[in-house]
Every structure is written in structure tokens, then in C-alpha cells.
Design a protein around this motif. Sequence first.
Motif, PDB file in Angstrom:
ATOM      1  N   ALA A  57       0.854  -1.445   0.200  1.00 24.46           N
ATOM      2  CA  ALA A  57      -0.422   0.278  -0.070  1.00 24.46           C
ATOM      3  C   ALA A  57       0.632   1.361  -0.018  1.00 24.46           C
ATOM      4  CB  ALA A  57      -0.716  -0.346   1.549  1.00 24.46           C
ATOM      5  N   ALA A  58       2.015   1.228   0.721  1.00 24.31           N
ATOM      6  CA  ALA A  58       2.821   2.210   1.071  1.00 24.31           C
ATOM      7  C   ALA A  58       3.624   2.765  -0.555  1.00 24.31           C
ATOM      8  CB  ALA A  58       4.092   2.119   1.267  1.00 24.31           C
ATOM      9  N   GLU A  59       3.857   1.382  -0.964  1.00 22.23           N
ATOM     10  CA  GLU A  59       4.755   1.727  -2.221  1.00 22.23           C
ATOM     11  C   GLU A  59       3.662   1.963  -3.539  1.00 22.23           C
ATOM     12  OE1 GLU A  59       6.039  -2.437  -2.935  1.00 22.23           O
ATOM     13  OE2 GLU A  59       7.831  -2.404  -1.740  1.00 22.23           O
ATOM     14  N   LEU A  60       2.191   1.463  -3.841  1.00 23.07           N
ATOM     15  CA  LEU A  60       1.517   2.464  -4.522  1.00 23.07           C
ATOM     16  C   LEU A  60       0.636   3.207  -3.668  1.00 23.07           C
ATOM     17  CD1 LEU A  60       0.624  -1.763  -6.300  1.00 23.07           C
ATOM     18  CD2 LEU A  60       1.828   0.312  -6.524  1.00 23.07           C
ATOM     19  N   ALA A  61       1.082   4.263  -3.000  1.00 25.23           N
ATOM     20  CA  ALA A  61      -0.161   5.105  -2.006  1.00 25.23           C
ATOM     21  C   ALA A  61      -0.530   6.471  -2.942  1.00 25.23           C
ATOM     22  CB  ALA A  61       0.357   5.427  -1.341  1.00 25.23           C
ATOM     23  N   ASP A  62       0.413   6.489  -4.737  1.00 22.79           N
ATOM     24  CA  ASP A  62       0.297   7.239  -4.863  1.00 22.79           C
ATOM     25  C   ASP A  62      -0.686   7.001  -6.096  1.00 22.79           C
ATOM     26  OD1 ASP A  62       2.372   9.563  -3.638  1.00 22.79           O
ATOM     27  OD2 ASP A  62       3.908   8.841  -5.168  1.00 22.79           O
ATOM     28  N   ALA A  63      -1.039   5.697  -6.480  1.00 23.04           N
ATOM     29  CA  ALA A  63      -1.314   5.508  -7.898  1.00 23.04           C
ATOM     30  C   ALA A  63      -3.291   5.470  -6.808  1.00 23.04           C
ATOM     31  CB  ALA A  63      -0.985   4.453  -8.338  1.00 23.04           C
ATOM     32  N   LEU A 103      -6.575  -2.496  -0.091  1.00 20.78           N
ATOM     33  CA  LEU A 103      -5.191  -1.397  -0.204  1.00 20.78           C
ATOM     34  C   LEU A 103      -5.612  -0.340  -0.368  1.00 20.78           C
ATOM     35  CD1 LEU A 103      -2.986  -3.097  -3.370  1.00 20.78           C
ATOM     36  CD2 LEU A 103      -2.427  -2.430  -0.772  1.00 20.78           C
ATOM     37  N   TYR A 104      -7.616  -0.508  -0.905  1.00 22.15           N
ATOM     38  CA  TYR A 104      -8.327   1.011  -0.848  1.00 22.15           C
ATOM     39  C   TYR A 104      -8.579   1.693   0.399  1.00 22.15           C
ATOM     40  CZ  TYR A 104     -12.126   3.091  -2.620  1.00 22.15           C
ATOM     41  OH  TYR A 104     -13.104   4.394  -2.367  1.00 22.15           O
ATOM     42  N   GLU A 105      -9.157   0.605   1.147  1.00 20.95           N
ATOM     43  CA  GLU A 105      -9.510   0.459   2.901  1.00 20.95           C
ATOM     44  C   GLU A 105      -7.829   1.285   3.391  1.00 20.95           C
ATOM     45  OE1 GLU A 105     -11.099  -2.722   4.302  1.00 20.95           O
ATOM     46  OE2 GLU A 105     -12.799  -2.001   3.471  1.00 20.95           O
ATOM     47  N   ARG A 106      -6.167   1.091   2.995  1.00 19.84           N
ATOM     48  CA  ARG A 106      -5.315   0.890   4.020  1.00 19.84           C
ATOM     49  C   ARG A 106      -5.174   2.958   3.523  1.00 19.84           C
ATOM     50  NH1 ARG A 106      -4.712  -3.606   5.381  1.00 19.84           N
ATOM     51  NH2 ARG A 106      -3.604  -4.263   6.688  1.00 19.84           N
ATOM     52  N   VAL A 107      -4.690   2.945   1.883  1.00 16.56           N
ATOM     53  CA  VAL A 107      -4.774   4.370   1.760  1.00 16.56           C
ATOM     54  C   VAL A 107      -5.925   6.110   1.786  1.00 16.56           C
ATOM     55  CG1 VAL A 107      -4.360   5.395  -0.733  1.00 16.56           C
ATOM     56  CG2 VAL A 107      -3.712   3.265   0.265  1.00 16.56           C
ATOM     57  N   PRO A 108      -5.582   6.607   2.140  1.00 17.52           N
ATOM     58  CA  PRO A 108      -6.581   7.756   2.127  1.00 17.52           C
ATOM     59  C   PRO A 108      -6.712   8.037   0.544  1.00 17.52           C
ATOM     60  CG  PRO A 108      -4.586   8.642   2.931  1.00 17.52           C
ATOM     61  CD  PRO A 108      -4.411   7.187   2.673  1.00 17.52           C
ATOM     62  N   ARG A 109      -8.298   8.964   0.510  1.00 19.32           N
ATOM     63  CA  ARG A 109      -8.161   8.967  -0.386  1.00 19.32           C
ATOM     64  C   ARG A 109      -7.613  11.173  -0.626  1.00 19.32           C
ATOM     65  NH1 ARG A 109      -9.571   5.113  -0.591  1.00 19.32           N
ATOM     66  NH2 ARG A 109      -8.093   4.969  -2.314  1.00 19.32           N
ATOM     67  N   THR A 110      -7.153  10.829  -2.029  1.00 22.08           N
ATOM     68  CA  THR A 110      -6.348  12.055  -2.301  1.00 22.08           C
ATOM     69  C   THR A 110      -7.495  12.797  -3.920  1.00 22.08           C
ATOM     70  OG1 THR A 110      -4.414  10.651  -3.513  1.00 22.08           O
ATOM     71  CG2 THR A 110      -4.771  11.380  -1.427  1.00 22.08           C
ATOM     72  N   PHE A 111      -7.003  13.577  -4.001  1.00 17.63           N
ATOM     73  CA  PHE A 111      -7.957  14.078  -5.156  1.00 17.63           C
ATOM     74  C   PHE A 111      -7.517  14.633  -6.155  1.00 17.63           C
ATOM     75  CE2 PHE A 111     -11.385  12.419  -3.135  1.00 17.63           C
ATOM     76  CZ  PHE A 111     -11.537  11.266  -3.707  1.00 17.63           C
ATOM     77  N   PRO A 112      -5.911  14.656  -6.877  1.00 15.73           N
ATOM     78  CA  PRO A 112      -4.661  15.751  -7.549  1.00 15.73           C
ATOM     79  C   PRO A 112      -5.709  16.917  -8.317  1.00 15.73           C
ATOM     80  CG  PRO A 112      -5.033  14.183  -8.044  1.00 15.73           C
ATOM     81  CD  PRO A 112      -5.631  13.957  -7.142  1.00 15.73           C
ATOM     82  N   GLU A 113      -4.951  17.995  -8.556  1.00 17.09           N
ATOM     83  CA  GLU A 113      -5.620  19.125  -9.416  1.00 17.09           C
ATOM     84  C   GLU A 113      -5.507  18.432 -11.154  1.00 17.09           C
ATOM     85  OE1 GLU A 113      -7.768  21.766  -9.288  1.00 17.09           O
ATOM     86  OE2 GLU A 113      -7.758  21.041  -6.530  1.00 17.09           O
TER      87      GLU A 113
END
Length: 470
Positions: A57-63, A103-113
Motif C-alpha cells: 500500500a505504501a509503494e502504490l499509495a500515489d496510484a 489496499l483501497y481501505e488502507r490508503v486515504p483518498r487524494t484528489f490531485p488538481e
Amino acid sequence: MSGPLSLEPGDGHDTLALRLATPRPPRRRPRWALDDATLAIRLPGQGPDEEAVSTLAAELADAIGPAVHPYEVAALLEAEGLSASVIKERYGHPNLFSLATALYERVPRTFPEPPPAPDPWRPDTLRCLLRGVLFALPALAHLLTAPLWPLTRYAPVLIVAGIASWAWGQALGHRAHLRLVTGRREAAGTLFTGSLLGAAMATTLALTPGPDPLALAVAAGQSLYLAAAGVLLVLARERLLLAALSPLIAGAAVLPWWEPGPLARAGLPLLALLATLAAAGHVLWRGRTGPSAPHAPRTPVRASLPYGLFGLAAAVLVVLTGRQQPYAVIALTLSMGPAEWLLYRYRGWSVAALRGSATPGGFLLRSAGVLAGCLGAYLLLLLPAALLTGADPTTPLLLAATLWTALLLQAFGTAWPPALLCLAAAAAAGAVTALDLPPEPVVLPAVCAAAALCLAVCALRVLGRPSPHA
């Protein structure tokens, strides 16, 4: 087996790790693959390996962060090449969708501009500046022909013909742009008929005080040039118009060092007129030979009426300003190029302000800032030129603010308010000037200031909403 076996417990009681004493040479492998020196056997029914899942999850957090559903994460894992065996043996999940949900539950939602979109209203700077120069170049004809005939005697003829041509040209230009939407052939037909009618009408009005052969020739030449130049400007053929005016430019350039004589003084403007007419005729002929648009809609003529009335009012205000400060009018004419550039910039910056606003009130404040910035930039640009004339810059600046704000409203399809406000200002200033009523010198700046203020309020009311910019 070639060496002793090392038995090591894992992080829990569900894994038995057999580490080889002599590992194989390292090779490139996916980041989730097992160590080449370790054989991991997960005992069945013991659950997922939380540490391994957290590492992935840490490795794929940006995606994973921008995903809005676990299925998007599953597609990402498939793209990364995770096989079903790796998911079961390394991460302890029964299938791909189970791991994706974790993985979806572990990584917080981010919405880049999103990346900034290109400006759809980016202006052509060179073209705008060239148009401003082209508006002022015809004055060189008067500079060349001034010794050949009494300019003061025929000035009223030129003024009347110029005002009529300006009003007609504004209405014709608007109608031609509407016809351009349906096709270039339709626009060419409108311009051909309208320019001939406009030149004939302006020449006739100029001869109202009484017939005079020289006045007829001068008024007809000016009206024909304005009609032909309007055709080239509407169809974006500025460089062709500049080439047609090259005899005027060459003749005026040598005046400080050489007296060309009466023949050259009269022949160069005539040559420029004929070249402009030929260029306009060539462009119209090419447009008329194009394909016609089937079932082209017809726009009522009255839709162009407010644009013609605005042209009439603007011409009267410019003439009244020229009576007091003739050189300031030249500066105002040259500034029409930067004014057009700022009109494009206003539209582009307004779109950017709309994208950066979260509420209608916030957009209204941003829109007011954009309006003030563009108008202030235009006036600051015109101020040095007005000061160089040695006259009071108040009237030219107020007139420039009036015309620019009116043109801005027209660019967004709001035509009647600027037409009526400018007509009222022109009528008030013209009546006071014609009747020589006191206080004549302050009436023109006063009416221009009132018109500019009303137009600014109207612009904020109309353009301070998101809908015109969407």
C-alpha cells in the motif's frame, strides 16, 4: 541440497520460512516477489500478511489515492502483473479483489488538481498590434495631400463621410461575423453587397450641403477605402491590407528629406486606394467561389442595429474629442490594437478565475479584479501617449474607458446597453457643442465619465456571473 537449512519463524505463527544458506545470484524481479534466498510457506487459514499488504500500500499509495472504487485498484494490480499465486502466497488474500479492497481501505483518498487547461482565448499579439497600426495608417493620406487642396474647407465632408462609414462598418462587420458561422461564401456575399451600399450611402450624405466635384472625389475615395479595408479586417487579412498601404508608407517616409511633388502626392494615395480595392475584390472573389452552406439560417438585420448605433456614437465622440485634442485621437486610434489584445486577455483570465472560484460571490470578486486590471492596464498604456500630445489627458482616457468597456460588453453579446449609453453621451456632448452652450469644455469629459461608470456597472452585473464564461 548443497548446504545446511536455516529454519526461521516469521512475524506470526502462520509462516514457515526456509532460508537457503547459499542464495542464488541476485536478479531483477517485481517489488512484491519473494526473496531468492527464502522459501515462504504460508499455513492455510491463517489470514492475510498485514505487514506485506501495508508495504504494498505504501509503494502504490500515489496510484491508489485517486481511486474512487476498489475495482480501480484491482485494475492497477492487474496492470502491475500480480498473479493469483503471488496474491495468495505473499499477501495471504484469496483473490485479486480481496487484496484490492484491503489496499483501497488502507490508503486515504487524494484528489490531485487536474493539469491546467490551455487558454482558449490566447490572443495573437502581433495581429492585434498590426490592427492598431492599420487603423491609423490612412491618416498618412491627409499628410501627403494637404498641400494640394484646402483641408479646412473639405473637413466637414470627410467628417460626415467618416461618421457614416464608421456606423455602417460596425453593423456590417457584426453581420458578416454572423454569416461566417454558416460559411465563408455567405460572409463574402454579405460583405460585397454591404460594403458597396455603405460607400454609396456615406458619399451621398457627405454631399448633402451641396455638390462639389472635388468634395465628391474625396468623399468617395475615403468611403471606398473604409469599405474595402473593413472587408480585409473582418476576414483577417491584415497583412494584405498592410501591403496595399505600402505606397502611403513609402511616400510619408520620404517627406522629411524630399519633396515628392504634386503628382506623387496625389498618385501615391490613389495607388494605395486602388491596391486596397483590388485586394478586397480578390478576397471576396475567392470567398464567393467556395462551397455554399445548405439551408443556412438567416439572421434578422435588426440584430446588427445596436452595433451600428454604437459605431455612430463612438464616431461622434471621437470627432468631438478631435476638435479639442486632434493628436490625442491619433494616440487613441493606435491604442485600439492593445485594446483588442486586452479584450482577449479578459476572456482568458475570466475563464481562469471561474476555474479557481468555489462560490458565485468569489467569482464576482475575481471578475471585478480582472475587469479593473484590464481596464487599468489599457489606460496606463494610453496615458504616456496622451501626455506627449501636451493636452489634458482626462478626456482621451475617459473616452478610451467608455469605448473599451462598451466593446467588452459587445464581445459577450450584450449590445443594446452600450449602444444606448454611448448614444446618450454623444447626443448630450454634440448638442452642447452645436449650440455652444456653457460649460462646453467640461461637458465631453463629464458625459464620458458618466458613460464609463454606467458601462462598468453593467459589465460587473452581466459578466460577474459564471454563465457568460462557461
